[in-house]
Enzyme design. Structure first.
Site, mmCIF file in Angstrom:
data_model
loop_
_atom_site.group_PDB
_atom_site.id
_atom_site.type_symbol
_atom_site.label_atom_id
_atom_site.label_comp_id
_atom_site.label_asym_id
_atom_site.label_seq_id
_atom_site.Cartn_x
_atom_site.Cartn_y
_atom_site.Cartn_z
ATOM 1 N N GLU A 99 0.851 -1.198 0.000
ATOM 2 C CA GLU A 99 0.000 0.000 0.000
ATOM 3 C C GLU A 99 0.881 1.241 0.000
ATOM 4 O O GLU A 99 1.937 1.255 0.631
ATOM 5 C CB GLU A 99 -0.891 -0.067 1.252
ATOM 6 N N ASP A 100 0.450 2.271 -0.697
ATOM 7 C CA ASP A 100 1.253 3.498 -0.745
ATOM 8 C C ASP A 100 1.185 4.264 0.576
ATOM 9 O O ASP A 100 2.205 4.667 1.115
ATOM 10 C CB ASP A 100 0.832 4.403 -1.921
ATOM 11 N N ASP A 103 -3.936 6.563 5.606
ATOM 12 C CA ASP A 103 -4.391 7.836 6.174
ATOM 13 C C ASP A 103 -5.389 7.496 7.284
ATOM 14 O O ASP A 103 -4.997 7.315 8.439
ATOM 15 C CB ASP A 103 -4.982 8.685 5.039
ATOM 16 N N PHE A 152 -0.923 16.411 3.184
ATOM 17 C CA PHE A 152 -1.149 15.744 1.907
ATOM 18 C C PHE A 152 0.161 15.687 1.128
ATOM 19 O O PHE A 152 0.842 16.694 0.970
ATOM 20 C CB PHE A 152 -2.223 16.458 1.090
ATOM 21 N N ARG A 165 2.443 11.813 -9.842
ATOM 22 C CA ARG A 165 2.778 10.417 -9.509
ATOM 23 C C ARG A 165 4.198 10.045 -9.920
ATOM 24 O O ARG A 165 4.824 9.172 -9.330
ATOM 25 C CB ARG A 165 1.823 9.446 -10.221
HETATM 26 P P1 IMP Z 1 -7.372 6.065 3.785
HETATM 27 O O1 IMP Z 1 -8.470 5.200 3.263
HETATM 28 O O2 IMP Z 1 -7.888 7.298 4.446
HETATM 29 O O3 IMP Z 1 -6.367 5.335 4.636
HETATM 30 O O4 IMP Z 1 -6.619 6.639 2.529
HETATM 31 C C1 IMP Z 1 -5.790 5.831 1.809
HETATM 32 C C2 IMP Z 1 -5.808 6.191 0.344
HETATM 33 O O5 IMP Z 1 -6.091 7.579 0.111
HETATM 34 C C3 IMP Z 1 -4.431 5.933 -0.180
HETATM 35 O O6 IMP Z 1 -4.330 4.649 -0.722
HETATM 36 C C4 IMP Z 1 -4.252 7.041 -1.190
HETATM 37 O O7 IMP Z 1 -4.715 6.598 -2.450
HETATM 38 C C5 IMP Z 1 -5.126 8.157 -0.701
HETATM 39 N N1 IMP Z 1 -4.363 9.131 0.102
HETATM 40 C C6 IMP Z 1 -4.458 9.352 1.441
HETATM 41 N N2 IMP Z 1 -3.608 10.311 1.824
HETATM 42 C C7 IMP Z 1 -2.964 10.702 0.700
HETATM 43 C C8 IMP Z 1 -1.926 11.688 0.467
HETATM 44 O O8 IMP Z 1 -1.425 12.394 1.344
HETATM 45 N N3 IMP Z 1 -1.505 11.788 -0.822
HETATM 46 C C9 IMP Z 1 -2.022 11.038 -1.840
HETATM 47 N N4 IMP Z 1 -2.970 10.108 -1.650
HETATM 48 C C10 IMP Z 1 -3.441 9.949 -0.391
HETATM 49 MG MG MG Z 2 -3.800 4.130 -2.739
#
Ligand code: IMP
Ligand code: MG
Length: 176
Positions: A99-100, A103, A152, A165
């Protein structure tokens, strides 16, 4: 609305490379004879996954899941669309989700739920970034690249409205 601009280089490419190597060595030790399947989450993890597998001295297979919130966003909407499933049979396999960024953890929780339905022997998570913030779901990253502030970020696969990207470093953005 102003367009997003790069603000500050948060993590440089050399630091990333060193950390990816360390993660690969840890994974190689843990999975030496297990022939794991690395499942990357599209699209954000494509650079991380590509670098990680090239540092791995063990046999692995590779697949993907597509996970997206509805529409472009810079904060989690809480609704996740899984738009692409792995093609490999994951029954009885050892999965490492790549996973990248974590959040809120909502995306990862949904991905894990879907993958468990496919009958794997085990699932662990390897995340490049995790934001330090309150209210996160308790999804565990067994392998974690970096903890970052709740900002972000873009680059190294991560986007802001599909931009940035391709950048080799991780940056904060302004104007989002
Ligand atoms: P979560 O579901 O809130 O944990 O968000 C995860 C997904 O939101 C990641 O897989 C990213 O695709 C996107 N995301 C969350 N924070 C960022 C950020 O700071 N930059 C770019 N993408 C983000
Ligand atoms: Mg993602």
């Amino acid at each position: 609305m102003s367009s997003p601009q790069l603000h500050r280089r948060l993590i440089g490419r050399l630091r990333i490379r060193r950390r990816v190597r360390e993660l690969a060595h840890q994974i190689a030790q843990d999975y030496r004879d297990l022939h794991p399947v690395l499942v990357g989450t599209l699209k954000g993890s494509f650079v991380f996954l590509a670098d990680l597998v090239r540092e791995l001295p063990i046999a692995v297979e590779i697949d993907f899941v597509g996970a997206a919130s509805y529409g472009p966003r810079t904060s989690s909407a809480g609704e996740v669309e899984l738009y692409c499933s792995p093609r490999l049979s994951l029954q009885g396999r050892h999965i490492i989700v790549v996973e990248d960024i974590i959040d809120t953890g909502i995306t990862l929780a949904q991905v894990l739920e879907r993958l468990w339905e496919l009958g794997p022997a085990s699932i662990k998570v390897c995340a490049l970034l995790r934001k330090r913030k309150a209210g996160q779901l308790q999804v565990e990253a067994h392998y974690l690249g970096f903890e970052i502030p709740d900002r972000f970020v873009v680059g190294y696969g991560l986007d802001c409205k599909e931009q940035f990207r391709h950048l080799p470093d991780v940056w904060t953005v302004r104007g989002v």
